[in-house]
Scaffold this active site. Structure first.
Site, short mmCIF file in Angstrom:
data_model
loop_
_atom_site.label_atom_id
_atom_site.label_comp_id
_atom_site.label_asym_id
_atom_site.label_seq_id
_atom_site.Cartn_x
_atom_site.Cartn_y
_atom_site.Cartn_z
N HIS A 197 45.09 29.08 34.14
CA HIS A 197 45.09 29.06 35.62
C HIS A 197 44.06 30.07 36.10
O HIS A 197 44.36 31.24 36.32
CB HIS A 197 46.50 29.41 36.14
CG HIS A 197 46.66 29.25 37.61
ND1 HIS A 197 47.87 28.93 38.21
CD2 HIS A 197 45.78 29.37 38.63
CE1 HIS A 197 47.70 28.88 39.53
NE2 HIS A 197 46.44 29.15 39.80
N HIS A 224 40.51 30.05 38.71
CA HIS A 224 39.55 29.39 39.59
C HIS A 224 38.19 30.05 39.38
O HIS A 224 38.06 31.25 39.63
CB HIS A 224 39.99 29.51 41.04
CG HIS A 224 41.33 28.90 41.30
ND1 HIS A 224 41.50 27.57 41.64
CD2 HIS A 224 42.59 29.43 41.21
CE1 HIS A 224 42.80 27.31 41.78
NE2 HIS A 224 43.47 28.42 41.52
N HIS A 261 49.14 22.89 41.77
CA HIS A 261 49.75 24.11 42.31
C HIS A 261 50.99 23.69 43.10
O HIS A 261 50.91 22.82 43.97
CB HIS A 261 48.79 24.82 43.27
CG HIS A 261 47.66 25.54 42.60
ND1 HIS A 261 46.88 24.97 41.61
CD2 HIS A 261 47.15 26.78 42.81
CE1 HIS A 261 45.96 25.86 41.23
NE2 HIS A 261 46.10 26.96 41.94
N GLU A 270 54.39 28.16 44.93
CA GLU A 270 53.84 29.52 45.09
C GLU A 270 54.38 30.03 46.43
O GLU A 270 55.27 30.85 46.48
CB GLU A 270 52.32 29.49 45.07
CG GLU A 270 51.66 30.84 45.31
CD GLU A 270 50.13 30.75 45.48
OE1 GLU A 270 49.49 31.81 45.44
OE2 GLU A 270 49.59 29.64 45.68
N ASP A 325 44.32 33.72 37.81
CA ASP A 325 44.15 33.01 39.08
C ASP A 325 42.76 33.24 39.69
O ASP A 325 41.84 32.44 39.47
CB ASP A 325 45.25 33.43 40.06
CG ASP A 325 45.48 32.44 41.19
OD1 ASP A 325 44.81 31.39 41.21
OD2 ASP A 325 46.35 32.70 42.04
N ASP A 326 42.59 34.31 40.45
CA ASP A 326 41.31 34.66 41.09
C ASP A 326 41.05 36.14 40.82
O ASP A 326 41.21 36.98 41.71
CB ASP A 326 41.38 34.39 42.60
CG ASP A 326 41.68 32.93 42.90
OD1 ASP A 326 40.75 32.11 42.84
OD2 ASP A 326 42.85 32.61 43.16
#
Length: 317
Positions: A14, A16, A194, A197, A275-276
């Site tokens: 996961h 990005h 997704h 969340e 994630d980011d």
């Protein structure tokens, strides 16, 4: 403990790519492409990385992505991430990219893809990191626009393993994209999404039953629905959880409240991801380490989480 966690072989499921754009590279690309930025320097930009929710982060994320213009830019972005993988013993990665973020700015689909795909290929040959690319639809846009993106992707179908669904969750349930996911599966793509969340457990049900996903991205709100938890455990549906992201975006007030280890002990196939990472203050090892410092994660739990990530790969070795 950090070094031990860092040395653990792991997969990242996961991530990005646009969210791995570190401020230093963002400024370098802005200069290369002669783009004026609203921040004076790297430190000012880093200070802007304080978010109260998902939408505040996304607003900055899309602004940052504007510096990505050429295939070389996308190559450099992806390569910088792969070097981090090498440092942290991430032996396999399945990153997302958001073509609509770029095509909506007038960047041709193939410009985006060519840079990313070339870096992933070099990553395997030069760094020994295997990968599978996931094309993600933006859920705040329409299903018709997702269909258009799928049309653009089909000539390059060998470059992807799956389609996904990301961006603003609230008010954009998975059911909104049922037809395009049906079509993607018909075209031979695996599916992930997704869900859970900021969105309710119902969104996770929809992702499983309507989008027929192989994995749930995030999924931390599944714990609010006992029947859903049992289904996820019985079917061993993996959850790609992102602890630092969850605290940074206020899904949990602090890491001590995170439920990932509770889920692990109940038999959920949870994994640890970043994630980011450029925006949330850490790559995979930092996420593992946060679980150790805040939740007292044991070495045995860390090994199980790392093994889960290897087991939950879409691309099998």
């Amino acid at each position: 403990m950090y070094d031990w966690l860092n040395a653990l072989p792991k997969a990242e499921l996961h991530l990005h790519l646009e969210g791995s754009l570190e401020p230093e590279l963002l400024f370098a690309l802005a200069e290369r492409n002669k783009i004026a930025l609203p921040w004076n320097d790297v430190e000012t930009l880093r200070k802007a990385y304080a978010f109260n929710n998902l939408q505040e982060f996304l607003d900055l994320y899309y602004k940052g992505a504007d510096v990505l213009r050429t295939s070389q830019d996308f190559y450099d972005l992806t390569w910088a991430y792969l070097l981090r993988c090498k440092e942290q013993n991430v032996i396999h990665t399945e990153p997302f990219f958001d073509p609509q973020t770029h095509t909506d700015r007038g960047i041709p689909f193939e410009v985006v893809l060519n840079g990313i795909a070339a870096a992933l290929k070099d990553g395997e040959q030069q760094l020994g990191i295997t990968s599978g690319l996931i094309l993600s639809f933006l859920r705040h846009l329409s299903e018709a626009e997702a269909e258009k993106t799928l049309d653009q992707a089909l000539p390059f179908r060998d470059a992807f393993v799956a389609v996904g669904l990301d961006s603003s969750e609230m008010g954009h349930p998975p059911s909104k994209f049922q037809r395009v996911f049906d079509r993607a599966r018909h075209e031979g793509f695996l599916t992930v999404a997704h869900a859970g969340e900021e969105g309710p457990p119902e969104y996770i049900w929809e992702a499983i039953d309507l989008l027929k996903i192989q994995r749930i991205d995030h999924g931390v709100r599944a714990i609010e629905d006992e029947r859903l938890m049992q289904r996820i455990i019985d079917e061993q549906i993996p959850l790609t959880v992102c602890p630092l992201s969850n605290t940074k975006l206020c899904v949990f007030d602090d890491m001590a409240q995170h439920n990932i280890l509770d889920m692990l002990e109940r038999g959920v196939k949870v994994t640890v991801n970043s994630d980011d990472p450029a925006y949330f203050g850490g790559y995979v090892t930092e996420n593992f380490h946060a679980l150790y410092t805040s939740l007292g994660m044991t070495q045995d739990q860390a090994k199980r989480l790392a093994q889960n990530s290897l087991d939950a790969r879409l691309v099998k070795p």
